[in-house]
Design a protein around this motif. Structure first.
Motif, short mmCIF file in Angstrom:
data_model
loop_
_atom_site.label_atom_id
_atom_site.label_comp_id
_atom_site.label_asym_id
_atom_site.label_seq_id
_atom_site.Cartn_x
_atom_site.Cartn_y
_atom_site.Cartn_z
N TRP A 1 45.80 42.04 24.32
CA TRP A 1 46.98 41.71 25.12
C TRP A 1 47.89 40.78 24.32
O TRP A 1 47.41 39.87 23.63
CB TRP A 1 46.56 41.01 26.41
N ALA B 1 51.95 38.74 24.54
CA ALA B 1 53.13 38.37 25.33
C ALA B 1 54.31 38.40 24.37
O ALA B 1 54.55 37.44 23.65
CB ALA B 1 52.95 36.99 25.93
N TYR C 1 56.68 35.41 24.07
CA TYR C 1 56.09 34.08 23.93
C TYR C 1 55.16 33.97 22.72
O TYR C 1 53.97 33.80 22.86
CB TYR C 1 55.28 33.71 25.18
N TYR D 1 47.44 37.21 19.88
CA TYR D 1 46.87 38.28 20.69
C TYR D 1 45.64 37.75 21.40
O TYR D 1 45.01 36.80 20.96
CB TYR D 1 46.56 39.54 19.87
N HIS D 2 45.32 38.37 22.54
CA HIS D 2 44.25 37.89 23.40
C HIS D 2 43.37 39.07 23.79
O HIS D 2 43.88 40.15 24.08
CB HIS D 2 44.85 37.27 24.67
N LEU E 1 47.63 32.97 28.10
CA LEU E 1 48.67 33.83 28.68
C LEU E 1 49.17 33.31 30.03
O LEU E 1 49.86 34.03 30.74
CB LEU E 1 48.13 35.26 28.85
N HIS F 1 51.54 31.27 31.02
CA HIS F 1 52.98 31.19 31.25
C HIS F 1 53.74 32.42 30.76
O HIS F 1 54.96 32.41 30.74
CB HIS F 1 53.53 29.93 30.58
N ALA F 2 53.02 33.44 30.40
CA ALA F 2 53.67 34.66 29.92
C ALA F 2 54.24 35.44 31.10
O ALA F 2 53.55 35.68 32.09
CB ALA F 2 52.69 35.52 29.15
N ARG G 1 55.68 38.62 30.85
CA ARG G 1 55.39 40.04 30.69
C ARG G 1 54.30 40.21 29.65
O ARG G 1 54.34 39.59 28.59
CB ARG G 1 56.66 40.76 30.23
N LEU G 2 53.33 41.03 29.95
CA LEU G 2 52.23 41.30 29.03
C LEU G 2 52.32 42.72 28.52
O LEU G 2 52.82 43.61 29.20
CB LEU G 2 50.88 41.11 29.73
N TYR H 1 50.40 39.34 14.36
CA TYR H 1 49.86 38.56 15.47
C TYR H 1 48.52 37.99 15.04
O TYR H 1 47.77 38.62 14.30
CB TYR H 1 49.67 39.43 16.71
N CYS I 1 44.26 34.30 19.46
CA CYS I 1 44.48 33.13 20.31
C CYS I 1 43.39 32.09 20.05
O CYS I 1 42.24 32.45 19.82
CB CYS I 1 44.46 33.58 21.78
#
Length: 80
Positions: free
Chosen positions: A37, A39, A42, A46-47, A55, A57-58, A60-61, A74, A77
């Motif tokens: 994932w 954002a 932001y 990557y997550h 994530l 405060h993101a 849109r993902l 990327y 995280c």
């Protein structure tokens, strides 16, 4: 003795022609595609989990492949 010789020639011919032991081709190995994932608005992390605390405060993902994320610079995280 002649029968033994004929049998040996028959067995040798069978194996050389390919009627005996044939090799079964191995199935090609397939790698699993890993999705992560990001954002896009932001940062550049990557997550692995959609609900990672990185994530929070993101707005849109986006779900992308790990290969794509790494190719676009990327990084993982810090929360894992």
């Amino acid at each position: 003795m002649k029968a033994l010789r004929k049998t040996a020639i028959l067995i040798a011919a069978t194996f050389t022609i390919g009627g005996g032991m044939t090799a079964i081709p191995a199935a090609p190995a397939q790698a699993k595609t890993r999705y992560v994932w990001i954002a896009p608005a932001y940062g550049t992390k990557y997550h692995y989990k959609k609900h990672c605390r990185g994530l929070n405060h993101a707005g849109r993902l986006k779900h992308v492949t790990l290969k794509w994320a790494k190719h676009h610079h990327y990084k993982l995280c810090k929360w894992g």
